[in-house]
Write an enzyme that holds these catalytic residues in place. Structure first.
Site, mmCIF file in Angstrom:
data_model
loop_
_atom_site.group_PDB
_atom_site.id
_atom_site.type_symbol
_atom_site.label_atom_id
_atom_site.label_comp_id
_atom_site.label_asym_id
_atom_site.label_seq_id
_atom_site.Cartn_x
_atom_site.Cartn_y
_atom_site.Cartn_z
ATOM 1 C CB ALA A 33 28.252 31.592 6.565
ATOM 2 C CG ASN A 34 28.609 30.341 0.255
ATOM 3 O OD1 ASN A 34 27.921 29.436 0.688
ATOM 4 N ND2 ASN A 34 28.750 30.579 -1.024
ATOM 5 N NE ARG A 35 35.907 27.021 4.333
ATOM 6 C CZ ARG A 35 36.039 26.745 5.621
ATOM 7 N NH1 ARG A 35 36.427 27.652 6.474
ATOM 8 N NH2 ARG A 35 35.771 25.540 6.068
#
Ligand code: CTP
Ligand code: CA
Length: 222
Positions: A33-35
């Site tokens: 995931a990206n933040r």
């Protein structure tokens, strides 16, 4: 009933917004995931709708309520986000705020087991939604990208604007606690002079950006 004076200067416009992270599966239970909390993108979608725009919000996995008057399309991966963006076109403007995962992995059909040891992940680059939109026949007349940077924020954004082929880059300095936070400090990088806005709550940044977009589209019509 008194609804208060609200500029409806985006009435009749269709504006596309992407927001949140993307999740790229590793196996049925794990993701890369990206933040991104999605807060800034959702605030922008809401601010555009308040000015009368029809807003299509393509959202990655976030836990946020849909802003009033916004059409929301939920997606998980970068490829799904790209497909949803293409389906939502044409648009008068697009504001791509999403933190898209740059890479995905070849995912396993069944759950990887810990006993088998750390997996060797095979990486592939994801499509660049912004660059693709900039080069497409359906390019919105105003195309706005975001860039979260930790160093040389404005210089990096200038390079990114030219590389991606978008009109404006909203550059934010994420070296502090911007990610997931309530405030943002941004620089608007366009073909003109860089505008550096003072740090403000994300909904204030959103309202200012919506106003700037409304002014730009109105001028372009004359
Ligand atoms: N973006 C996109 N599709 C991608 C990656 C990024 O549409 N696959 C968009 C983002 O929504 C944002 C802009 O491109 O509006 C800039 O994203 P950023 O990650 O800063 O750019 P990259 O070219 O991926 O550069 P970096 O190496 O700094 O991550
Ligand atoms: Ca990136």
């Amino acid at each position: 009933a008194a609804t208060g004076a609200r500029p409806a200067d985006l009435a009749g416009r269709h504006i596309l917004v992407t927001a949140g992270p993307t999740h790229e599966p590793i196996d049925p239970v794990r993701v890369i995931a990206n933040r991104s909390s999605g807060k800034q993108g959702f605030a922008i979608a809401g601010a555009l709708a308040r000015r009368g725009a029809r807003v299509s919000l393509v959202a990655g996995p976030v836990s946020l309520p849909t802003p009033a008057g916004v059409d929301r399309i939920d997606v998980e991966t970068a490829e799904q986000m790209k497909a949803a963006v293409e389906t939502a076109l044409p648009a008068d403007a697009a504001v791509l705020v999403a933190a898209v995962a740059d890479w995905r992995v070849e995912s396993a059909g069944s759950k990887l087991k810990k006993a088998d040891g750390p997996p060797q992940l095979r990486w592939t680059e994801n499509p660049d939604i912004l660059a693709g939109l900039a080069a497409s026949d359906d390019r919105p007349a105003l195309l706005v990208g975001f860039a979260a940077e930790t160093q040389n924020v404005v210089e990096a954004a200038k390079t990114k604007r030219l590389r991606k082929g978008c009109d404006w880059i909203v550059a934010n300095d994420v070296s502090g606690d911007v990610m997931g936070g309530e405030r943002n400090r941004v620089h608007i990088v366009s073909s003109g002079e860089v505008e550096s806005w003072e740090e403000a709550p994300k909904d204030v940044v959103a309202s200012r950006l919506a106003e700037r977009i409304a002014i730009h589209l109105t001028r372009a019509d004359r």
